[in-house]
Design a protein around this motif. Structure first.
Motif, PDB file in Angstrom:
ATOM      1  N   THR A   1       0.833  -1.204   0.000  1.00 18.52           N
ATOM      2  CA  THR A   1       0.000   0.000   0.000  1.00 18.52           C
ATOM      3  C   THR A   1       0.869   1.255   0.000  1.00 18.52           C
ATOM      4  N   PHE A   2       1.934   1.257   0.799  1.00 23.97           N
ATOM      5  CA  PHE A   2       2.866   2.391   0.814  1.00 23.97           C
ATOM      6  C   PHE A   2       3.525   2.580  -0.551  1.00 23.97           C
ATOM      7  N   TYR A   3       3.811   1.472  -1.219  1.00 24.41           N
ATOM      8  CA  TYR A   3       4.421   1.560  -2.557  1.00 24.41           C
ATOM      9  C   TYR A   3       3.525   2.346  -3.513  1.00 24.41           C
ATOM     10  N   TYR A   4       2.227   2.053  -3.466  1.00 22.77           N
ATOM     11  CA  TYR A   4       1.297   2.777  -4.338  1.00 22.77           C
ATOM     12  C   TYR A   4       1.146   4.239  -3.916  1.00 22.77           C
ATOM     13  N   THR A   5       1.099   4.485  -2.620  1.00 24.19           N
ATOM     14  CA  THR A   5       0.898   5.863  -2.151  1.00 24.19           C
ATOM     15  C   THR A   5       2.125   6.738  -2.385  1.00 24.19           C
TER      16      THR A   5
ATOM     17  N   LEU B   1       0.401  10.083   3.867  1.00 25.34           N
ATOM     18  CA  LEU B   1       0.726   9.757   2.478  1.00 25.34           C
ATOM     19  C   LEU B   1      -0.521   9.345   1.687  1.00 25.34           C
ATOM     20  N   GLY B   2      -1.424   8.620   2.332  1.00 25.37           N
ATOM     21  CA  GLY B   2      -2.629   8.194   1.623  1.00 25.37           C
ATOM     22  C   GLY B   2      -3.491   9.361   1.191  1.00 25.37           C
ATOM     23  N   TYR B   3      -3.683  10.320   2.081  1.00 27.07           N
ATOM     24  CA  TYR B   3      -4.492  11.488   1.714  1.00 27.07           C
ATOM     25  C   TYR B   3      -3.745  12.389   0.735  1.00 27.07           C
ATOM     26  N   LEU B   4      -2.436  12.517   0.900  1.00 25.85           N
ATOM     27  CA  LEU B   4      -1.649  13.319  -0.035  1.00 25.85           C
ATOM     28  C   LEU B   4      -1.729  12.733  -1.443  1.00 25.85           C
ATOM     29  N   LYS B   5      -1.738  11.424  -1.556  1.00 31.27           N
ATOM     30  CA  LYS B   5      -1.776  10.753  -2.856  1.00 31.27           C
ATOM     31  C   LYS B   5      -3.146  10.868  -3.522  1.00 31.27           C
ATOM     32  N   TYR B   6      -4.219  10.579  -2.802  1.00 27.52           N
ATOM     33  CA  TYR B   6      -5.534  10.453  -3.428  1.00 27.52           C
ATOM     34  C   TYR B   6      -6.461  11.632  -3.175  1.00 27.52           C
ATOM     35  N   GLY B   7      -6.138  12.498  -2.240  1.00 27.93           N
ATOM     36  CA  GLY B   7      -6.925  13.711  -2.029  1.00 27.93           C
ATOM     37  C   GLY B   7      -8.388  13.430  -1.744  1.00 27.93           C
TER      38      GLY B   7
ATOM     39  N   ALA C   1     -10.427  11.939  -3.497  1.00 28.62           N
ATOM     40  CA  ALA C   1     -10.848  10.627  -3.997  1.00 28.62           C
ATOM     41  C   ALA C   1     -10.553   9.520  -2.989  1.00 28.62           C
ATOM     42  N   THR C   2     -10.043   9.869  -1.829  1.00 28.36           N
ATOM     43  CA  THR C   2      -9.698   8.880  -0.803  1.00 28.36           C
ATOM     44  C   THR C   2     -10.931   8.081  -0.392  1.00 28.36           C
ATOM     45  N   GLU C   3     -10.784   6.760  -0.416  1.00 32.58           N
ATOM     46  CA  GLU C   3     -11.901   5.885  -0.061  1.00 32.58           C
ATOM     47  C   GLU C   3     -11.902   5.609   1.443  1.00 32.58           C
ATOM     48  N   SER C   4     -12.977   4.971   1.901  1.00 40.43           N
ATOM     49  CA  SER C   4     -13.111   4.652   3.323  1.00 40.43           C
ATOM     50  C   SER C   4     -12.014   3.700   3.784  1.00 40.43           C
ATOM     51  N   SER C   5     -11.544   2.831   2.905  1.00 40.96           N
ATOM     52  CA  SER C   5     -10.393   1.978   3.167  1.00 40.96           C
ATOM     53  C   SER C   5      -9.392   2.208   2.053  1.00 40.96           C
ATOM     54  N   ILE C   6      -8.145   2.466   2.411  1.00 37.22           N
ATOM     55  CA  ILE C   6      -7.139   2.822   1.407  1.00 37.22           C
ATOM     56  C   ILE C   6      -6.946   1.727   0.372  1.00 37.22           C
ATOM     57  N   THR C   7      -7.224   0.475   0.728  1.00 32.82           N
ATOM     58  CA  THR C   7      -7.071  -0.616  -0.231  1.00 32.82           C
ATOM     59  C   THR C   7      -8.059  -0.491  -1.394  1.00 32.82           C
ATOM     60  N   LEU C   8      -9.174   0.204  -1.167  1.00 32.12           N
ATOM     61  CA  LEU C   8     -10.146   0.402  -2.240  1.00 32.12           C
ATOM     62  C   LEU C   8      -9.625   1.352  -3.307  1.00 32.12           C
ATOM     63  N   ASN C   9      -8.596   2.144  -2.980  1.00 30.59           N
ATOM     64  CA  ASN C   9      -7.983   3.029  -3.959  1.00 30.59           C
ATOM     65  C   ASN C   9      -6.944   2.312  -4.810  1.00 30.59           C
ATOM     66  N   LEU C  10      -6.540   1.110  -4.399  1.00 34.62           N
ATOM     67  CA  LEU C  10      -5.526   0.377  -5.155  1.00 34.62           C
ATOM     68  C   LEU C  10      -6.153  -0.238  -6.402  1.00 34.62           C
ATOM     69  N   PRO C  11      -5.425  -0.255  -7.523  1.00 37.58           N
ATOM     70  CA  PRO C  11      -5.969  -0.828  -8.773  1.00 37.58           C
ATOM     71  C   PRO C  11      -6.177  -2.334  -8.648  1.00 37.58           C
TER      72      PRO C  11
ATOM     73  N   GLN D   1      -3.730  -7.110  -5.411  1.00 33.34           N
ATOM     74  CA  GLN D   1      -4.441  -8.305  -4.978  1.00 33.34           C
ATOM     75  C   GLN D   1      -3.701  -8.996  -3.826  1.00 33.34           C
ATOM     76  N   VAL D   2      -2.381  -9.016  -3.925  1.00 32.11           N
ATOM     77  CA  VAL D   2      -1.570  -9.600  -2.848  1.00 32.11           C
ATOM     78  C   VAL D   2      -1.783  -8.831  -1.548  1.00 32.11           C
ATOM     79  N   ALA D   3      -1.853  -7.505  -1.653  1.00 31.88           N
ATOM     80  CA  ALA D   3      -2.076  -6.678  -0.463  1.00 31.88           C
ATOM     81  C   ALA D   3      -3.398  -7.030   0.197  1.00 31.88           C
ATOM     82  N   LYS D   4      -4.436  -7.207  -0.594  1.00 37.38           N
ATOM     83  CA  LYS D   4      -5.745  -7.541  -0.038  1.00 37.38           C
ATOM     84  C   LYS D   4      -5.737  -8.912   0.633  1.00 37.38           C
TER      85      LYS D   4
END
Length: 485
Positions: free
Chosen positions: A235-239, A312-318, A320-330, A337-340
């Motif tokens: 998750t940090f990698y994506y953010t 970092l999560g809010y800085l990245k997605y602003g 568009a930030t979802e209730s769970s940061i994993t929902l923002n991952l492609p 998928q591995v993260a989930k």
């Protein structure tokens, strides 16, 4: 700061007491104190000197490292995934300081509870207590007005703990099943009712509940921590990729959304229910407190991770930030998928630690009510309780909002308000102006969490079960309902 407001709060209470005792005892008693038989007390001038930790007899004690592992698992729960949304409510810069404040409140109240327990150990000459025991003994040995409420306080704490953590166990099954349902849909191309996925968890959860004690549960918690760190690492990698400028995000949130930040953070970090079981099972319980004790080290690490992911999560997605940061991952990315999967398995492993709190309460109640209880009955109880938690989740897979309501109500009381009242009752003859001011502020914070947390959860229930009802901005997500696990 202690009750006198002079020494720092995070100085270990036990070591101070031990050093004072050593100064008073003759050298021969000091040398032989560790060799005393259980229940035997050294005497000096007709005064009994009682060391509760020499008298404590645990068949499978946990080491400091194992206790720290459990504490990290209890605090680093799925609630951390909602931290970017929490920072969305507070703003980037305000969120940092506010998270530190919330962490300090949660840590201080846990510290205060354990410190009072250690005082009451010596005062009542017992070697260990649960949360409810501490509350009862504090009131029973407190001022005159509190003594008649000792039994009521004990029962209230027990019920609050059991309802909250048993509800958390049910929600965990829903969270695990939801993640696997998403992955199943992505790979198979069709969906199944989430109830099937919940039901499939029954046997694995029963087997997990058969882990006999916290000593043997430590490797499970370690594995859960590793899985959570892998999931968070991805998750940090994506953010961290393609981060926008800090100036593009508000540094300070609005007053209207800040209560939501507070609720999300408190209920994600709070782990008051596992504090006393962890301390009671330690090989060296003195190490739980202190500047670099297990409690401070664990909560310090947890706070850093919460701040980093939220910022970092809010800085990245602003916005568009979802209730769970994993929902923002492609979802199409294998790494996402591995993260989930890792986070879902971590939650599964954490079920055992949350379940241990419920089991301890229920089993103690049964032992008090029936004379002939065996290990066989203990495992029957484990099986029945796990089955019931899964059945509830199957019957009401949208149970999350209701547990959010229970969590908001119970953890505001258990995590903040009750420990403060216990401290007043324990040191009622040594109350200072500073203690009064400090604890009054903490009680006010607890009531704010109680009011705003409960109202947010009620609004979410309305939004969930009334399609025509307006959606509440910044409502508490199901990830925060699990209360820091």
């Amino acid at each position: 700061m202690d009750s006198q407001g002079v020494e720092p709060e995070l100085q270990t209470f036990l070591l101070d007491e031990k050093s004072k005792m050593k100064e008073c005892l003759p050298q021969d008693i000091r040398k032989s104190s560790k060799k005393l038989d259980k229940g035997e007390l050294p005497h000096l001038n007709d005064i009994d000197y009682f060391d509760p930790f020499l008298d404590r007899n645990i068949e499978h004690p946990t080491t400091n490292g194992e206790t720290l592992t459990h504490l990290l698992k209890a605090s680093l729960g799925t609630g951390i995934l909602a931290m970017p949304q929490a920072f969305q409510c507070s703003g980037l810069i305000t969120g940092i300081f506010a998270t530190v404040f919330v962490s300090f409140v949660c840590t201080f109240c846990s510290y205060s509870l354990v410190k009072c327990a250690h005082t009451l150990y010596r005062r009542t000459k017992v070697s260990s207590m649960g949360y409810a025991d501490v509350a009862e003994k504090a009131f029973a040995n407190g001022p005159e007005w509190s003594r008649k409420f000792s039994s009521f306080t004990r029962q209230s704490v027990l019920w609050l703990l059991f309802v909250t953590y048993f509800g958390t166990c049910s929600v965990y099954t829903v969270i695990i099943a939801s993640n696997f349902e998403q992955l199943f849909l992505h790979h198979m191309g069709f969906s199944l009712n989430i109830r099937y996925f919940i039901a499939m968890l029954l046997i694995p959860l029963i087997l997990l509940s058969y882990v006999p004690n916290l000593k043997y549960l430590a490797p499970v918690s370690m594995f859960a921590n590793l899985l959570m760190f892998v999931g968070l690492g991805i998750t940090f990698y994506y953010t961290l990729s393609d981060l926008p400028s800090i100036s593009q995000r508000p540094a300070v949130g609005t007053f209207a959304t800040f209560p939501t930040f507070f609720c999300l953070t408190v209920f994600a970090m709070e782990a008051i229910g596992v504090v006393m079981p962890l301390e009671n099972n330690m090989k060296t319980p003195r190490s739980f407190l202190g500047v670099f004790g297990v409690l401070n080290v664990g909560m310090g690490g947890v706070t850093i991770v919460y701040i980093l992911l939220g910022f970092l999560g809010y800085l990245k997605y602003g916005e568009a930030t979802e209730s769970s940061i994993t929902l923002n991952l492609p979802t199409e990315d294998v790494a996402a998928q591995v993260a989930k999967v890792c986070i879902s398995l971590a939650v599964f492993c954490t079920y055992g630690l949350q379940f241990f709190v419920c089991l301890e309460i229920a089993w103690t109640k049964i032992q008090d009510s029936f004379e002939k209880t065996t290990i066989y009955h203990n495992y029957v109880l484990r099986t029945v309780m796990v089955t019931l938690s899964v059945v509830i989740a199957v019957a009401v897979p949208t149970i999350g909002p209701f547990i959010g309501l229970i969590g908001a109500f119970c953890f505001s009381l258990l995590g903040i308000i009750v420990p403060v009242i216990i401290e007043f009752a324990t040191y009622w003859d040594k109350v200072t102006i500073w203690m009064t001011i400090r604890n009054a502020v903490l009680i006010a914070v607890g009531f704010l969490a109680l009011v705003f947390g409960t109202s947010n959860s009620v609004f979410q229930i309305i939004s969930t079960y009334s399609p025509d009802a307006p959606q509440v901005v910044g409502n508490i997500t199901h990830t925060a309902h699990t209360a820091a696990q």
